[in-house]
Design an enzyme around this catalytic site. Structure first.
Site, short mmCIF file in Angstrom:
data_model
loop_
_atom_site.label_atom_id
_atom_site.label_comp_id
_atom_site.label_asym_id
_atom_site.label_seq_id
_atom_site.Cartn_x
_atom_site.Cartn_y
_atom_site.Cartn_z
N TYR A 38 40.68 -61.76 -4.33
CA TYR A 38 40.07 -62.54 -5.40
C TYR A 38 39.86 -63.99 -4.96
CZ TYR A 38 41.33 -58.43 -8.08
OH TYR A 38 41.44 -57.14 -8.52
N GLU A 53 44.37 -48.44 -6.37
CA GLU A 53 45.20 -48.36 -7.57
C GLU A 53 45.28 -46.94 -8.10
OE1 GLU A 53 46.84 -50.80 -7.78
OE2 GLU A 53 45.80 -52.70 -7.87
#
Length: 317
Positions: free
Chosen positions: A104, A191
């Site tokens: 990010y 994930e």
């Protein structure tokens, strides 16, 4: 002489899921530095100020949650492993959560000014709803039982991230910010494995409990999900009300909350299915990668796997 420390032996596997998960995670290895984020600058400049603000905030929130998972979550889960190979898998997961959190910042450094980045992190570190969910999950990591910690981890991985994932998937479905979304899809792919694996380990322990303890833990699990959803709904409103996506995002959240329950071997709570989710977002999930040759610098045999659409099979072993 007595044994002081045992060497891990990958030729004697107690649980084949440990080995298959390790192999899947290592096959999926990637780094943010190999993705040409600067190619998205034209798309970025076309967004409205409100949209740019939203993108910064959702990625700030995701950074915080990945930080919790990498610094606290995996450290706590390692205390209750069933096999040495499980600990190795959790080590891998911890590293990739750190990669996610760093990714990010790579996006920020490409799209935002230094002043904007500082403002994003100030918002992230002070937003009441974001801090509340980080605190709730982390308190369970610090003080919960081994099975409660696994529940918290699965809810984080498979549910709480998705208020943030919605935005880049929406733009990808509209053919914007493709390289930013590439990173998000790689994170979602990771994930998905993390959530199914930890959910599987939860189910092993859950199935060993007496029936009355199972009932008690299920009540706790659903109460926690209600609590997290109520806070997540408020967080979603704060993020999305201005551009009008709030109800669509809540549907996406409920859909993924059911996926988290599936990972834990429990019945779905919400009526929402994939058919209820904005088809543009589902299209974003299902779109393959752009097949950039990210790893050409490290040898022809080191190739990035294709990001595939998530299916129900991704959430169960």
């Amino acid at each position: 002489m007595s044994t002081y420390y045992k060497a891990i032996n990958w030729n004697e596997i107690e649980d084949i899921i440990d080995k298959s998960t390790w192999e899947k995670l290592t096959e999926q290895f990637w780094l943010d530095t190999r993705i040409p984020l600067s190619n998205d600058l034209d798309d970025w400049r076309s967004l409205t100020p409100a949209e740019k603000d939203l993108v910064g905030k959702v990625f700030g929130g995701l950074t915080l949650l990945d930080t919790v998972q990498s610094e606290s979550g995996m450290d706590q889960l390692r205390k209750d492993v069933r096999t040495p190979h499980e600990e190795a898998v959790l080590n891998n997961i911890q590293f990739m959560e750190s990669v996610h959190a760093k990714s990010y910042s790579s996006i920020f450094s490409t799209l935002n000014t230094t002043k904007e980045i500082a403002e994003i992190f100030e918002w992230t570190n002070t937003n009441v709803y974001l801090q509340k969910k980080a605190e709730r999950i982390n308190e369970i990591y610090k003080n919960g039982t081994p099975l409660e910690k696994k529940i918290a981890s699965v809810f984080l991985e498979t549910f709480l991230f998705y208020s943030g994932f919605y935005t880049p998937l929406y733009y990808l479905g509209n053919n914007k910010l493709a390289n930013v979304a590439e990173i998000i899809k790689l994170i979602i792919r990771d994930e998905s494995v993390h959530g199914t694996y930890i959910g599987y380990k939860f189910q092993l322990g859950f199935n060993e409990l007496p029936e009355d303890e199972q009932t008690k833990l299920k009540d706790w699990l659903y109460d926690l999900l209600y609590e997290l959803y109520e806070n997540e709904a408020l967080y979603t409103e704060a993020l999305y009300d201005e551009i009008g996506w709030t109800e669509e995002v809540k549907t996406f959240l409920r859909y993924n909350a059911n996926k988290a329950l599936m990972n834990l071997g429990q019945d779905p709570l919400f009526p929402d299915t994939a058919d209820d989710v904005n088809p543009i977002v589902m299209n974003g999930i299902s779109t393959g990668t752009s097949n950039h040759d990210f790893f050409s610098q490290v040898g022809n045999g080191y190739l990035l796997g294709t990001v595939e659409a998530m299916t129900d099979e991704d959430y169960q072993f």
